[in-house]
Write a protein that holds these residues in place. Structure first.
Motif, mmCIF file in Angstrom:
data_model
loop_
_atom_site.group_PDB
_atom_site.id
_atom_site.type_symbol
_atom_site.label_atom_id
_atom_site.label_comp_id
_atom_site.label_asym_id
_atom_site.label_seq_id
_atom_site.Cartn_x
_atom_site.Cartn_y
_atom_site.Cartn_z
ATOM 1 N N PRO A 90 0.839 -1.199 0.000
ATOM 2 C CA PRO A 90 0.000 0.000 0.000
ATOM 3 C C PRO A 90 0.878 1.255 0.000
ATOM 4 C CG PRO A 90 -0.765 -1.592 1.634
ATOM 5 C CD PRO A 90 0.553 -2.102 1.130
ATOM 6 N N ALA A 91 0.393 2.321 -0.575
ATOM 7 C CA ALA A 91 1.186 3.548 -0.704
ATOM 8 C C ALA A 91 1.637 4.070 0.654
ATOM 9 C CB ALA A 91 0.381 4.611 -1.445
ATOM 10 N N ASP A 92 0.819 3.867 1.690
ATOM 11 C CA ASP A 92 1.149 4.390 3.018
ATOM 12 C C ASP A 92 1.673 3.301 3.955
ATOM 13 O OD1 ASP A 92 -1.170 2.931 3.351
ATOM 14 O OD2 ASP A 92 -2.132 4.409 4.680
ATOM 15 N N TYR A 93 2.180 2.214 3.383
ATOM 16 C CA TYR A 93 2.592 1.057 4.189
ATOM 17 C C TYR A 93 3.623 1.421 5.258
ATOM 18 C CZ TYR A 93 4.842 -3.436 5.274
ATOM 19 O OH TYR A 93 5.380 -4.522 5.925
ATOM 20 N N VAL A 94 4.696 2.072 4.868
ATOM 21 C CA VAL A 94 5.768 2.392 5.810
ATOM 22 C C VAL A 94 5.249 3.314 6.907
ATOM 23 C CG1 VAL A 94 7.999 3.519 6.088
ATOM 24 C CG2 VAL A 94 7.592 2.037 4.116
ATOM 25 N N GLU A 95 4.503 4.335 6.515
ATOM 26 C CA GLU A 95 3.982 5.286 7.496
ATOM 27 C C GLU A 95 3.021 4.605 8.466
ATOM 28 O OE1 GLU A 95 4.080 5.677 4.239
ATOM 29 O OE2 GLU A 95 5.534 7.308 4.015
ATOM 30 N N HIS A 96 2.160 3.731 7.943
ATOM 31 C CA HIS A 96 1.176 3.066 8.803
ATOM 32 C C HIS A 96 1.853 2.090 9.753
ATOM 33 C CE1 HIS A 96 -2.739 1.709 10.081
ATOM 34 N NE2 HIS A 96 -2.436 0.457 9.794
ATOM 35 N N LEU A 97 2.806 1.323 9.255
ATOM 36 C CA LEU A 97 3.502 0.372 10.121
ATOM 37 C C LEU A 97 4.269 1.107 11.214
ATOM 38 C CD1 LEU A 97 4.278 -2.548 10.740
ATOM 39 C CD2 LEU A 97 6.164 -2.329 9.128
ATOM 40 N N ASN A 98 4.962 2.167 10.856
ATOM 41 C CA ASN A 98 5.703 2.938 11.857
ATOM 42 C C ASN A 98 4.768 3.594 12.864
ATOM 43 O OD1 ASN A 98 8.410 2.465 11.217
ATOM 44 N ND2 ASN A 98 8.386 3.974 9.572
ATOM 45 N N SER A 99 3.588 4.000 12.421
ATOM 46 C CA SER A 99 2.614 4.594 13.329
ATOM 47 C C SER A 99 2.142 3.570 14.365
ATOM 48 C CB SER A 99 1.417 5.140 12.548
ATOM 49 O OG SER A 99 0.417 5.624 13.422
ATOM 50 N N LEU A 100 1.851 2.370 13.920
ATOM 51 C CA LEU A 100 1.436 1.316 14.852
ATOM 52 C C LEU A 100 2.537 1.031 15.866
ATOM 53 C CD1 LEU A 100 -0.278 -1.184 12.367
ATOM 54 C CD2 LEU A 100 -1.422 0.265 14.063
ATOM 55 N N LEU A 101 3.774 0.980 15.401
ATOM 56 C CA LEU A 101 4.893 0.711 16.300
ATOM 57 C C LEU A 101 5.074 1.860 17.290
ATOM 58 C CD1 LEU A 101 7.459 -0.780 13.757
ATOM 59 C CD2 LEU A 101 6.134 -2.032 15.463
ATOM 60 N N ALA A 102 4.940 3.082 16.818
ATOM 61 C CA ALA A 102 5.108 4.242 17.692
ATOM 62 C C ALA A 102 4.039 4.285 18.776
ATOM 63 C CB ALA A 102 5.065 5.522 16.866
ATOM 64 N N GLN A 103 2.873 3.748 18.472
ATOM 65 C CA GLN A 103 1.787 3.704 19.446
ATOM 66 C C GLN A 103 1.875 2.493 20.371
ATOM 67 O OE1 GLN A 103 -2.249 4.627 17.658
ATOM 68 N NE2 GLN A 103 -1.023 4.712 15.787
ATOM 69 N N GLY A 104 2.908 1.663 20.195
ATOM 70 C CA GLY A 104 3.059 0.478 21.022
ATOM 71 C C GLY A 104 2.106 -0.644 20.667
ATOM 72 N N LYS A 105 1.515 -0.590 19.475
ATOM 73 C CA LYS A 105 0.567 -1.627 19.047
ATOM 74 C C LYS A 105 1.315 -2.725 18.307
ATOM 75 C CE LYS A 105 -3.274 1.658 18.723
ATOM 76 N NZ LYS A 105 -4.309 2.257 17.832
ATOM 77 N N SER A 106 2.126 -3.461 19.058
ATOM 78 C CA SER A 106 2.999 -4.460 18.439
ATOM 79 C C SER A 106 2.218 -5.552 17.727
ATOM 80 C CB SER A 106 3.911 -5.080 19.508
ATOM 81 O OG SER A 106 4.786 -4.120 20.035
ATOM 82 N N GLY A 107 1.163 -6.048 18.371
ATOM 83 C CA GLY A 107 0.373 -7.117 17.757
ATOM 84 C C GLY A 107 -0.250 -6.676 16.446
ATOM 85 N N ALA A 108 -0.813 -5.487 16.431
ATOM 86 C CA ALA A 108 -1.427 -4.969 15.209
ATOM 87 C C ALA A 108 -0.380 -4.745 14.126
ATOM 88 C CB ALA A 108 -2.169 -3.670 15.508
ATOM 89 N N ALA A 109 0.808 -4.296 14.526
ATOM 90 C CA ALA A 109 1.884 -4.068 13.560
ATOM 91 C C ALA A 109 2.325 -5.377 12.921
ATOM 92 C CB ALA A 109 3.059 -3.383 14.243
ATOM 93 N N ILE A 110 2.453 -6.423 13.723
ATOM 94 C CA ILE A 110 2.856 -7.732 13.189
ATOM 95 C C ILE A 110 1.814 -8.235 12.196
ATOM 96 C CG2 ILE A 110 3.259 -10.153 13.771
ATOM 97 C CD1 ILE A 110 4.284 -9.062 16.527
#
Length: 264
Positions: free
Chosen positions: A130-150
């Motif tokens: 997805p065009a926003d893949y990197v931004e979305h994955l980094n956002s999940l990680l920054a929010q501490g949402k490890s499970g959702a990021a995986i």
């Protein structure tokens, strides 16, 4: 296991196997010495080589000084390579192969390099990121949402089936994956640029001047087989090898003979 300090003072944990010419194995995303394919591979190679595995920063016994900066991971690899007494040979699987490619482009060099299934996407045999893949994955990680990021990484990056990804929290390794999830911020920097379904920029690797072999499994998806064939074509003189019956979860017993033949 032993430890070595990276240039910025981060402690990197490593294990040494066998004796002979030095080989360093580099894990892909989410893997570590005790959770991934390289331990079995190191054991399979140890009768002929001095093999080093290590926990990439933020994994296993290794530390992680933030912010994320791939140069720090290059320096970690430098530190492990420095344990050997001669120019080493390298092996990288998946995004670990992407790390090695960028390490080489930074002006460093090795005796020989073997890569297994670097996860680029160069055609329409699978959807691009997805065009926003990197931004979305980094956002999940920054929010501490490890499970959702995986789950996002496995579904959109790896393209595993939705039902399989939904079942991940019930797998024995789920707690490990959640612990090391923040390190995905490193891995995406090595591969995301080339997961957009476009042809590889062949000039990028045209200056590499060392023996390289690119290996894939015959049962891996077409997208990853096609991408690695394109990568081999983009690196001057690179070999391209297909292992019969193997997938991205390559077996050490099948891979080790190919590496021994290449490393010599």
């Amino acid at each position: 296991m032993g430890t070595v300090d990276s240039k910025d003072g981060t402690t990197i944990t490593y294990t040494r196997y066998g004796s002979g010419p030095a080989v360093v194995l580099v894990d892909g995303a989410l893997a570590a010495q005790e959770f991934g394919p390289n331990k079995a591979l190191a054991e399979a190679l140890s009768s002929r080589y001095t093999v080093y595995t290590y926990d990439r920063r933020g994994r296993g016994g290794s530390g992680d000084n933030r912010p994320v900066d791939v140069e720090r991971e290059f320096e970690d690899l430098d530190a492990v390579i420095g344990l050997g007494a001669e120019p080493v040979m390298l092996y990288g699987i998946s995004s670990g192969g992407g790390l090695i490619l960028d390490w080489l482009l930074s002006g460093r060099s090795a005796r020989k390099v073997a890569l297994y299934e670097v996860p680029f996407v160069v055609d329409d045999t699978r959807p691009p990121l997805p065009a926003d893949y990197v931004e979305h994955l980094n956002s999940l990680l920054a929010q501490g949402k490890s499970g959702a990021a995986i789950k996002y990484f496995m579904r959109q990056g790896v393209r595993l089936p939705a039902l399989m990804v939904a079942a991940f929290p019930f797998f024995p390794g789920w707690s490990h994956l959640k612990t090391v999830a923040p390190t995905m911020a490193y891995d995406i920097q090595y591969v995301a640029e080339f997961q957009r379904g476009r042809e590889l920029p062949t000039a990028r690797w045209a200056g590499l001047d060392l023996p390289v072999t690119i290996i894939v499994g015959s049962k891996s998806p077409a997208w990853i087989r096609n991408a690695n064939a394109a990568l081999a074509a983009a690196i001057p003189g690179a070999e391209h090898r297909i292992l019969p019956g193997q997938t991205h979860l390559v077996k050490a017993a099948a891979l080790a003979p190919a590496l021994i033949e290449f490393y010599g």
